[in-house]
Design an enzyme around this catalytic site. Structure first.
Site, PDB file in Angstrom:
ATOM      1  N   ALA A  49       0.907  -1.114   0.151  1.00  0.00           N
ATOM      2  CA  ALA A  49       0.044   0.127   0.124  1.00  0.00           C
ATOM      3  C   ALA A  49       0.924   1.610  -0.032  1.00  0.00           C
ATOM      4  O   ALA A  49       1.890   1.476   0.549  1.00  0.00           O
ATOM      5  CB  ALA A  49      -0.829   0.145   1.285  1.00  0.00           C
ATOM      6  N   CYS A  59      -2.340  -7.685   7.132  1.00  0.00           N
ATOM      7  CA  CYS A  59      -2.210  -6.289   7.305  1.00  0.00           C
ATOM      8  C   CYS A  59      -1.907  -6.095   8.890  1.00  0.00           C
ATOM      9  O   CYS A  59      -3.131  -6.490   9.802  1.00  0.00           O
ATOM     10  CB  CYS A  59      -3.057  -5.317   6.726  1.00  0.00           C
ATOM     11  SG  CYS A  59      -2.571  -3.609   7.280  1.00  0.00           S
ATOM     12  N   LYS A  97      -3.788 -13.716   1.652  1.00  0.00           N
ATOM     13  CA  LYS A  97      -2.356 -13.709   2.203  1.00  0.00           C
ATOM     14  C   LYS A  97      -2.567 -13.537   3.803  1.00  0.00           C
ATOM     15  O   LYS A  97      -3.225 -12.802   3.947  1.00  0.00           O
ATOM     16  CB  LYS A  97      -2.114 -12.303   1.596  1.00  0.00           C
ATOM     17  CG  LYS A  97      -0.418 -11.919   1.972  1.00  0.00           C
ATOM     18  CD  LYS A  97      -0.050 -11.005   1.339  1.00  0.00           C
ATOM     19  CE  LYS A  97       1.213 -10.324   1.362  1.00  0.00           C
ATOM     20  NZ  LYS A  97       1.270  -9.319   2.475  1.00  0.00           N
ATOM     21  N   ASN A 147       6.620 -15.786   1.858  1.00  0.00           N
ATOM     22  CA  ASN A 147       7.023 -14.470   1.979  1.00  0.00           C
ATOM     23  C   ASN A 147       7.483 -13.999   3.156  1.00  0.00           C
ATOM     24  O   ASN A 147       7.291 -14.537   4.062  1.00  0.00           O
ATOM     25  CB  ASN A 147       5.565 -13.536   1.695  1.00  0.00           C
ATOM     26  CG  ASN A 147       5.654 -11.842   1.959  1.00  0.00           C
ATOM     27  OD1 ASN A 147       5.079 -11.518   2.695  1.00  0.00           O
ATOM     28  ND2 ASN A 147       6.750 -11.251   1.062  1.00  0.00           N
TER      29      ASN A 147
HETATM   30  C1  LIG Z   1       5.098  -0.266   2.840  1.00  0.00           C
HETATM   31  C2  LIG Z   1       4.345  -1.439   2.905  1.00  0.00           C
HETATM   32  C3  LIG Z   1       3.098  -1.622   2.470  1.00  0.00           C
HETATM   33  C4  LIG Z   1       2.324  -2.804   2.489  1.00  0.00           C
HETATM   34  N1  LIG Z   1       1.305  -2.892   2.067  1.00  0.00           N
HETATM   35  C5  LIG Z   1       0.385  -4.087   2.011  1.00  0.00           C
HETATM   36  C6  LIG Z   1      -0.623  -4.510   1.515  1.00  0.00           C
HETATM   37  O1  LIG Z   1      -1.502  -3.629   1.135  1.00  0.00           O
HETATM   38  N2  LIG Z   1      -1.308  -5.637   1.543  1.00  0.00           N
HETATM   39  C7  LIG Z   1      -0.625  -6.748   1.887  1.00  0.00           C
HETATM   40  O2  LIG Z   1      -1.161  -7.754   1.963  1.00  0.00           O
HETATM   41  N3  LIG Z   1       0.418  -6.627   2.531  1.00  0.00           N
HETATM   42  C8  LIG Z   1       1.018  -5.479   2.418  1.00  0.00           C
HETATM   43  N4  LIG Z   1       2.326  -5.358   3.103  1.00  0.00           N
HETATM   44  C9  LIG Z   1       3.030  -6.548   3.461  1.00  0.00           C
HETATM   45  C10 LIG Z   1       3.840  -7.050   2.292  1.00  0.00           C
HETATM   46  O3  LIG Z   1       3.118  -7.444   1.239  1.00  0.00           O
HETATM   47  C11 LIG Z   1       4.971  -8.215   2.661  1.00  0.00           C
HETATM   48  O4  LIG Z   1       4.022  -9.072   2.967  1.00  0.00           O
HETATM   49  C12 LIG Z   1       5.871  -7.979   3.753  1.00  0.00           C
HETATM   50  O5  LIG Z   1       6.567  -6.552   3.374  1.00  0.00           O
HETATM   51  C13 LIG Z   1       6.908  -8.922   4.016  1.00  0.00           C
HETATM   52  O6  LIG Z   1       7.624  -8.910   2.923  1.00  0.00           O
HETATM   53  P1  LIG Z   1       8.945  -8.561   2.714  1.00  0.00           P
HETATM   54  O7  LIG Z   1       9.832  -9.008   3.770  1.00  0.00           O
HETATM   55  O8  LIG Z   1       9.540  -9.208   1.361  1.00  0.00           O
HETATM   56  O9  LIG Z   1       8.890  -7.176   2.541  1.00  0.00           O
HETATM   57  C14 LIG Z   1       2.949  -3.809   3.050  1.00  0.00           C
HETATM   58  C15 LIG Z   1       4.289  -3.731   3.460  1.00  0.00           C
HETATM   59  C16 LIG Z   1       5.036  -2.463   3.445  1.00  0.00           C
HETATM   60  C17 LIG Z   1       6.369  -2.412   3.900  1.00  0.00           C
END
Ligand SMILES: Cc1cc2nc3c(=O)[nH]c(=O)nc-3n(C[C@H](O)[C@H](O)[C@H](O)COP(=O)(O)O)c2cc1C
Length: 340
Positions: free
Chosen positions: A38, A120, A161, A222
């Site tokens: 987001a 989230c 998710k 993830n």
């Molecule tokens: C800035 C930001 C916005 C995110 N927005 C969402 C979102 O809209 N929907 C969602 O399911 N996860 C959201 N997440 C979580 C990510 O999809 C992901 O699960 C999380 O960052 C872990 O993955 P990573 O370690 O590769 O960053 C968000 C994470 C971040 C950092």
């Protein structure tokens, strides 16, 4: 199939098999998918990540209640480009009755799939019973998934998710994954952290693997995948069908190309040169301005520019400037200084 009257149970089975095939086309072991982010992974970023080889991407989370109540901003978040396909639309909420309406609106934008956000951690979402809070209310989670699967009616796959649980005392991702599978989702993405952890280490590979072993549908892993070796490690230790990259793609859409090469035959592609980084930053910001107008696009551009500039020679001072830029011309000026 023509002329054959199927018993209800075999009809459901047939539909589910079709959905599984769809999902297997989307998920491949050699390519990573872009996480929903987001405020970050908007049309511009999704387009660049798809171009770099992401297997699929997903919209930012969109409030089902917002759509139900006719909120214009929520509806705008659903707009998808051809260049970012296959792209899913992610919905969040806690009121099952709002999901069919949100699905109907989503379907008008031709998503490749519908994803339900059950991960989230933000207070404004999880603090009010949506997102990761659904991990604590399995029956409500089930109702939301069922409403969504019914509303989609087999036209596209539905995925969820999830996180591994609410906190370390309530790890229940296997229970939620089984509920989701029984309710007809086509695949599950597991972010290997609890809600309490937010984004802090460590990633719980054991719980992700437990989900993979507990369900028959594909599972995407993830958490902290940022390059080829971390992608390889995630696949090896969890046995999952795909991997999702979030923060590792911020200011680095090329991460997908590098992961695909490494997973394919161990090739470590060189880091992008300063010229390539700068060109990608400018292109990204151009797209932001095109999709959101220069005034709005440049506000979004500040954080992306700062991510691209991270680690570049002379980037620290320029990052300070990047966070206040208001026009594309200013960014071009920064780019010139960077490469001079
Ligand atoms: C800035 C930001 C916005 C995110 N927005 C969402 C979102 O809209 N929907 C969602 O399911 N996860 C959201 N997440 C979580 C990510 O999809 C992901 O699960 C999380 O960052 C872990 O993955 P990573 O370690 O590769 O960053 C968000 C994470 C971040 C950092």
């Amino acid at each position: 199939m023509h002329g054959v009257k199927l018993a209800k149970s075999s009809f459901i089975c047939y539909n589910i098999n079709m959905m599984h095939n769809n999902s297997l086309n989307l998920i491949t072991k050699s390519r990573a998918v872009l996480a929903p982010l987001a405020g970050v992974a908007d049309r511009a970023m999704r387009e660049l990540c798809m171009e770099a080889g992401a297997a699929y991407c997903c919209s930012e989370m969109i409030s089902a209640m917002g759509i139900y109540c006719g909120d214009r901003k929520s509806a705008q978040l659903m707009a998808l480009n051809k260049a970012e396909q296959p792209c899913g639309i992610q919905l969040f909420g806690k009121e099952p009755h709002t999901f069919p309406c949100a699905v109907e609106a989503a379907m008008r934008n031709n998503p490749a799939f519908i994803d339900i956000n059950m991960g989230c951690p933000a207070h404004k979402v999880a603090g009010h019973g949506s997102g990761a809070a659904l991990m604590k209310t399995p029956e409500l989670a089930r109702a939301i998934i069922e409403e969504t699967v019914n509303a989609v009616a087999g036209t596209v796959p539905v995925s969820v998710k999830i996180r591994v649980g609410w906190d370390e005392y309530s790890i229940n991702c296997v229970e939620i994954a089984k509920i989701a599978e029984a309710a007809g989702v086509s695949w599950i993405t597991v972010h290997g952290r609890t809600r309490k952890q937010m984004y802090a280490p460590p990633v719980d590979h054991d719980s992700i693997r437990a989900v993979k072993q507990a369900v028959r549908i594909p599972v995407v892993a993830n958490g902290d995948v940022v390059d080829g070796p971390s992608a390889r490690h995630m696949l090896d230790v969890t046995g999952c069908d795909g991997i999702m990259v979030g923060r590792g793609a911020m200011g680095a859409p090329w991460v997908f190309k590098r992961i695909a090469a490494y997973l394919h035959d161990g090739t470590v592609l060189p880091e992008p040169t300063p010229d390539e980084r700068t060109a990608m930053m400018l292109r990204h910001v151009q797209l932001l301005c095109e999709y959101k107008s220069e005034r709005h696009g440049m506000r979004e551009a500040r954080k992306h520019a700062a991510w691209y500039l991270k680690g570049m020679r002379g980037g620290a001072a320029l990052r300070q400037r990047a966070v206040t830029i208001t026009s594309y011309a200013e960014l071009e000026e920064i780019a010139k200084e960077l490469l001079s």
